[in-house]
Design a protein around this motif. Structure first.
Motif, PDB file in Angstrom:
ATOM      1  N   THR A 208       0.682  -1.230  -0.169  1.00  0.00           N
ATOM      2  CA  THR A 208       0.084  -0.051  -0.078  1.00  0.00           C
ATOM      3  C   THR A 208       1.102   1.212  -0.067  1.00  0.00           C
ATOM      4  OG1 THR A 208      -0.381  -0.008   2.455  1.00  0.00           O
ATOM      5  CG2 THR A 208      -1.969  -1.029   1.015  1.00  0.00           C
ATOM      6  N   PHE A 209       2.010   1.194   0.798  1.00  0.00           N
ATOM      7  CA  PHE A 209       2.881   2.282   0.598  1.00  0.00           C
ATOM      8  C   PHE A 209       3.575   2.552  -0.911  1.00  0.00           C
ATOM      9  CE2 PHE A 209       4.836   2.554   4.963  1.00  0.00           C
ATOM     10  CZ  PHE A 209       3.512   2.284   5.752  1.00  0.00           C
ATOM     11  N   PHE A 210       3.679   1.468  -1.591  1.00  0.00           N
ATOM     12  CA  PHE A 210       4.179   1.441  -2.907  1.00  0.00           C
ATOM     13  C   PHE A 210       3.119   2.159  -3.879  1.00  0.00           C
ATOM     14  CE2 PHE A 210       6.745  -2.536  -1.539  1.00  0.00           C
ATOM     15  CZ  PHE A 210       7.980  -1.653  -0.787  1.00  0.00           C
ATOM     16  N   ASP A 211       1.956   1.608  -3.683  1.00  0.00           N
ATOM     17  CA  ASP A 211       0.821   2.300  -4.448  1.00  0.00           C
ATOM     18  C   ASP A 211       0.658   3.598  -4.252  1.00  0.00           C
ATOM     19  OD1 ASP A 211       0.184  -0.341  -5.653  1.00  0.00           O
ATOM     20  OD2 ASP A 211      -1.513  -0.561  -4.256  1.00  0.00           O
ATOM     21  N   THR A 212       0.593   4.107  -2.957  1.00  0.00           N
ATOM     22  CA  THR A 212       0.814   5.581  -2.629  1.00  0.00           C
ATOM     23  C   THR A 212       1.889   6.177  -3.279  1.00  0.00           C
ATOM     24  OG1 THR A 212      -0.443   5.047  -0.423  1.00  0.00           O
ATOM     25  CG2 THR A 212       0.608   7.213  -0.828  1.00  0.00           C
ATOM     26  N   PHE A 213       3.263   5.879  -3.202  1.00  0.00           N
ATOM     27  CA  PHE A 213       4.325   6.503  -3.799  1.00  0.00           C
ATOM     28  C   PHE A 213       4.099   6.526  -5.369  1.00  0.00           C
ATOM     29  CE2 PHE A 213       6.748   4.784   0.258  1.00  0.00           C
ATOM     30  CZ  PHE A 213       6.080   5.491   0.871  1.00  0.00           C
ATOM     31  N   TYR A 214       3.595   5.594  -5.900  1.00  0.00           N
ATOM     32  CA  TYR A 214       3.527   5.438  -7.390  1.00  0.00           C
ATOM     33  C   TYR A 214       2.442   6.699  -7.827  1.00  0.00           C
ATOM     34  CZ  TYR A 214       1.688   4.553 -12.021  1.00  0.00           C
ATOM     35  OH  TYR A 214       1.288   4.807 -13.204  1.00  0.00           O
ATOM     36  N   GLN A 215       1.275   6.646  -6.898  1.00  0.00           N
ATOM     37  CA  GLN A 215       0.233   7.719  -7.383  1.00  0.00           C
ATOM     38  C   GLN A 215       0.687   9.210  -7.118  1.00  0.00           C
ATOM     39  OE1 GLN A 215      -2.870   6.361  -4.653  1.00  0.00           O
ATOM     40  NE2 GLN A 215      -3.157   4.310  -5.795  1.00  0.00           N
ATOM     41  N   SER A 216       1.731   9.350  -6.072  1.00  0.00           N
ATOM     42  CA  SER A 216       2.178  10.500  -6.130  1.00  0.00           C
ATOM     43  C   SER A 216       3.292  10.997  -6.893  1.00  0.00           C
ATOM     44  CB  SER A 216       2.860  10.821  -4.653  1.00  0.00           C
ATOM     45  OG  SER A 216       1.872  10.526  -3.603  1.00  0.00           O
ATOM     46  N   SER A 217       4.065   9.949  -7.469  1.00  0.00           N
ATOM     47  CA  SER A 217       5.164  10.377  -8.399  1.00  0.00           C
ATOM     48  C   SER A 217       4.731   9.737  -9.718  1.00  0.00           C
ATOM     49  CB  SER A 217       6.445   9.718  -7.771  1.00  0.00           C
ATOM     50  OG  SER A 217       6.262   8.209  -7.741  1.00  0.00           O
ATOM     51  N   HIS A 218       4.197   8.884 -10.167  1.00  0.00           N
ATOM     52  CA  HIS A 218       3.985   8.262 -11.462  1.00  0.00           C
ATOM     53  C   HIS A 218       5.335   7.602 -11.921  1.00  0.00           C
ATOM     54  CE1 HIS A 218      -0.006   9.821 -11.668  1.00  0.00           C
ATOM     55  NE2 HIS A 218       0.431  11.187 -11.486  1.00  0.00           N
ATOM     56  N   ASP A 219       6.187   7.371 -10.907  1.00  0.00           N
ATOM     57  CA  ASP A 219       7.555   6.590 -11.268  1.00  0.00           C
ATOM     58  C   ASP A 219       7.196   5.031 -11.391  1.00  0.00           C
ATOM     59  OD1 ASP A 219       9.869   5.452 -11.319  1.00  0.00           O
ATOM     60  OD2 ASP A 219      10.905   7.136 -10.174  1.00  0.00           O
ATOM     61  N   GLN A 220       7.587   4.728 -12.631  1.00  0.00           N
ATOM     62  CA  GLN A 220       6.976   3.380 -12.971  1.00  0.00           C
ATOM     63  C   GLN A 220       7.834   2.087 -11.726  1.00  0.00           C
ATOM     64  OE1 GLN A 220       4.622   1.948 -14.675  1.00  0.00           O
ATOM     65  NE2 GLN A 220       3.928   3.720 -15.459  1.00  0.00           N
ATOM     66  N   ARG A 221       8.819   2.563 -11.392  1.00  0.00           N
ATOM     67  CA  ARG A 221       9.607   1.813 -10.613  1.00  0.00           C
ATOM     68  C   ARG A 221       8.943   1.206  -9.336  1.00  0.00           C
ATOM     69  NH1 ARG A 221      15.215   5.414 -10.118  1.00  0.00           N
ATOM     70  NH2 ARG A 221      13.476   6.837 -10.191  1.00  0.00           N
ATOM     71  N   TRP A 222       8.051   2.161  -8.720  1.00  0.00           N
ATOM     72  CA  TRP A 222       7.330   1.785  -7.462  1.00  0.00           C
ATOM     73  C   TRP A 222       6.693   0.633  -8.053  1.00  0.00           C
ATOM     74  CZ3 TRP A 222       9.332   2.640  -3.265  1.00  0.00           C
ATOM     75  CH2 TRP A 222       9.633   3.723  -2.953  1.00  0.00           C
ATOM     76  N   ARG A 223       5.813   0.408  -8.931  1.00  0.00           N
ATOM     77  CA  ARG A 223       5.231  -0.552  -9.545  1.00  0.00           C
ATOM     78  C   ARG A 223       6.033  -1.918  -9.719  1.00  0.00           C
ATOM     79  NH1 ARG A 223       0.824   0.929 -14.253  1.00  0.00           N
ATOM     80  NH2 ARG A 223      -0.815   2.151 -12.675  1.00  0.00           N
ATOM     81  N   ILE A 224       7.290  -1.614 -10.103  1.00  0.00           N
ATOM     82  CA  ILE A 224       8.273  -2.632 -10.348  1.00  0.00           C
ATOM     83  C   ILE A 224       8.681  -3.304  -8.796  1.00  0.00           C
ATOM     84  CG2 ILE A 224      10.642  -3.375 -11.067  1.00  0.00           C
ATOM     85  CD1 ILE A 224      10.121  -1.329 -13.104  1.00  0.00           C
ATOM     86  N   VAL A 225       9.025  -2.378  -7.794  1.00  0.00           N
ATOM     87  CA  VAL A 225       9.223  -2.760  -6.523  1.00  0.00           C
ATOM     88  C   VAL A 225       8.193  -3.373  -5.873  1.00  0.00           C
ATOM     89  CG1 VAL A 225       9.548  -2.024  -4.141  1.00  0.00           C
ATOM     90  CG2 VAL A 225      10.799  -0.849  -6.121  1.00  0.00           C
ATOM     91  N   LYS A 226       6.942  -2.987  -6.125  1.00  0.00           N
ATOM     92  CA  LYS A 226       5.717  -3.806  -5.606  1.00  0.00           C
ATOM     93  C   LYS A 226       5.582  -5.209  -6.158  1.00  0.00           C
ATOM     94  CE  LYS A 226       0.795  -3.665  -5.532  1.00  0.00           C
ATOM     95  NZ  LYS A 226      -0.500  -3.056  -5.833  1.00  0.00           N
ATOM     96  N   ASP A 227       5.531  -5.307  -7.249  1.00  0.00           N
ATOM     97  CA  ASP A 227       5.572  -6.678  -8.133  1.00  0.00           C
ATOM     98  C   ASP A 227       6.578  -7.588  -7.676  1.00  0.00           C
ATOM     99  OD1 ASP A 227       3.226  -6.132  -9.443  1.00  0.00           O
ATOM    100  OD2 ASP A 227       4.043  -5.505 -11.219  1.00  0.00           O
ATOM    101  N   GLY A 228       7.808  -7.119  -7.583  1.00  0.00           N
ATOM    102  CA  GLY A 228       8.964  -7.859  -7.323  1.00  0.00           C
ATOM    103  C   GLY A 228       9.060  -8.166  -5.892  1.00  0.00           C
ATOM    104  N   MET A 229       8.781  -7.370  -5.027  1.00  0.00           N
ATOM    105  CA  MET A 229       8.756  -7.757  -3.534  1.00  0.00           C
ATOM    106  C   MET A 229       7.667  -8.797  -3.125  1.00  0.00           C
ATOM    107  SD  MET A 229      10.448  -4.567  -1.764  1.00  0.00           S
ATOM    108  CE  MET A 229      11.138  -5.157  -0.049  1.00  0.00           C
ATOM    109  N   LEU A 230       6.367  -8.379  -3.882  1.00  0.00           N
ATOM    110  CA  LEU A 230       5.505  -9.427  -3.515  1.00  0.00           C
ATOM    111  C   LEU A 230       5.585 -10.696  -3.911  1.00  0.00           C
ATOM    112  CD1 LEU A 230       2.156  -7.282  -3.840  1.00  0.00           C
ATOM    113  CD2 LEU A 230       3.016  -8.203  -1.721  1.00  0.00           C
ATOM    114  N   ASP A 231       6.064 -10.776  -5.119  1.00  0.00           N
ATOM    115  CA  ASP A 231       6.731 -12.134  -5.582  1.00  0.00           C
ATOM    116  C   ASP A 231       7.424 -12.682  -4.809  1.00  0.00           C
ATOM    117  OD1 ASP A 231       4.998 -11.634  -7.832  1.00  0.00           O
ATOM    118  OD2 ASP A 231       6.706 -11.192  -9.316  1.00  0.00           O
ATOM    119  N   HIS A 232       8.349 -12.172  -4.192  1.00  0.00           N
ATOM    120  CA  HIS A 232       9.469 -12.917  -3.481  1.00  0.00           C
ATOM    121  C   HIS A 232       8.903 -13.246  -2.093  1.00  0.00           C
ATOM    122  CE1 HIS A 232      12.716 -11.860  -6.134  1.00  0.00           C
ATOM    123  NE2 HIS A 232      12.825 -10.548  -5.834  1.00  0.00           N
TER     124      HIS A 232
END
Length: 381
Positions: A208-232
């Motif tokens: 939920t933090f990563f979602d918030t940071f993406y919505q604030s910044s529109h930096d696609q890396r936050w989506r990558i971080v969310k997907d990668g860390m949830l997968d792990h």
């Protein structure tokens, strides 16, 4: 006959008053618990360093205070939540914020480049304050999220808070992110030259933090971080029938495995212990299917333990108890998770873990008290 009518009337009146009282208690009790938890936590663990600075004491000893970036992040996060109820003012938040800003970390071969990450620890040495270099990602994540919340709570300061949030989240991605593993590192010291570059702290998986940071910044890396860390995290959870995850794990782009003892901090680095105990709290509000599946596996394990005896302070990944005592540090995140996810097959945990509110907030255990306060603020809304 008159006496009978009077008795009936009196009985009915008492019943109405009793019922009304129960309703009021049910309505006000969560509010009271929240207010008292915050008040006691603030009085016990916040220390003013000056008129404009305050810090969270994590040492459990006011005579020998120690500050951790983790604790400062929690302090800002809790204060922003208290502000929503009117229990804290922007000045209270700013005092904690100013302390963070005065202890920002530096990176580079000679630590010459300033960042918006916080140095991980401050303490008194020979009568003077010392600050240890290097950051800790968990603290930086909570500071950034607290800034986002504060911007909504205190609109007049929103521009200032959002600007700091942007700087901090940019630096998290610049200095605490490994693009090869799609994960955040444990701190800015775990660079590509470090053997710890592939180390992941499971409690840093904060969708939920990563979602918030993406919505604030529109930096696609936050989506990558969310997907990668949830997968792990899902990978780690699936490795044992318990669904439990370790404090730390080694990760690659598409795999994860628990670390061994003493890899990072303690003999329990590869167990469900003092870091991983926060995972239910970090997944509690996420609707992502991977987060929900991992949370459900873990919570059903705790649910079974609760029926048999009680949830204890730490487990091996196969479910063996590491201790025989309960701990609010472990139970508070579970309570928060079940309170946000009812009717998922583990509702018995709502009652069994509520013991954390049965007595006053501890004055000699920062970690227990802080996680209990977060559970009260977020789990009783």
């Amino acid at each position: 006959m008159r006496l009978s009518k009077f008795t009936w009337f009196l009985t009915a009146l008492i019943a109405i008053i009793y019922t009304a009282t129960l309703i009021v208690i049910q309505i006000e009790s969560p509010y009271h618990i929240q207010a008292e938890s915050y008040r006691r936590w603030r009085e016990t663990y916040i220390i003013k360093q000056s008129a404009n600075r305050a810090f969270v004491n994590t040492s459990n000893n006011r005579a020998k205070p120690v500050t951790l970036s983790e604790g400062q992040g929690y302090g800002l996060y809790i204060t922003a939540a208290a502000g929503q109820h009117g229990w804290a003012k922007s000045r209270d938040f700013d005092q904690l914020l100013n302390y963070y800003l005065a202890h920002r970390d530096y990176v580079g071969n000679h630590h010459q480049t300033p960042t918006y990450l916080m140095q991980w620890r401050q303490y008194q040495k020979n009568g003077h304050w010392a600050s240890d270099i290097n950051s800790a990602t968990d603290g930086d994540l909570f500071i950034a999220m607290a800034l986002h919340q504060a911007a909504r709570v205190w609109p007049k300061r929103a521009g200032y808070y959002r600007n700091l949030e942007r700087h901090l989240t940019n630096d998290i991605l610049a200095y605490e992110y490994n693009p090869h593993t799609r994960s955040l590192t444990v701190g800015d010291w775990a660079t590509s030259k470090s053997k710890y570059y592939r180390l992941m702290r499971t409690s840093d998986v904060a969708p939920t933090f990563f979602d918030t940071f993406y919505q604030s910044s529109h930096d696609q890396r936050w989506r990558i971080v969310k997907d990668g860390m949830l997968d792990h995290l899902a990978d780690l959870s699936a490795q044992h029938r318990t669904g439990l995850v370790p404090d730390f794990a080694w990760v690659t782009a598409d795999s994860a495995k628990p670390v061994k003892s003493w890899t990072m901090a303690s003999k329990n680095d590869g167990n469900y212990f003092a870091n991983a105990c926060r995972v239910p709290m970090m997944l509690a509000n996420s609707k992502d299917p991977r987060a929900q599946k991992t949370l459900t596996r873990m919570m059903k394990f705790f649910s079974r333990r609760s029926y048999v005896s009680y949830v204890t302070a730490g487990y091996t990944l196969t479910g063996k108890k590491l201790n025989h005592h309960q701990s609010a540090s472990f139970s508070a995140p579970i309570f928060l998770a079940v309170s946000r996810n009812r009717n998922h097959g583990y509702d018995n945990l709502f009652s069994s873990q509520k013991f954390i509110f049965s007595k006053p907030l501890p004055k000699d255990n920062y970690y227990d008290a802080t996680l209990t306060t977060i559970a009260a603020m977020e789990g009783m809304n």
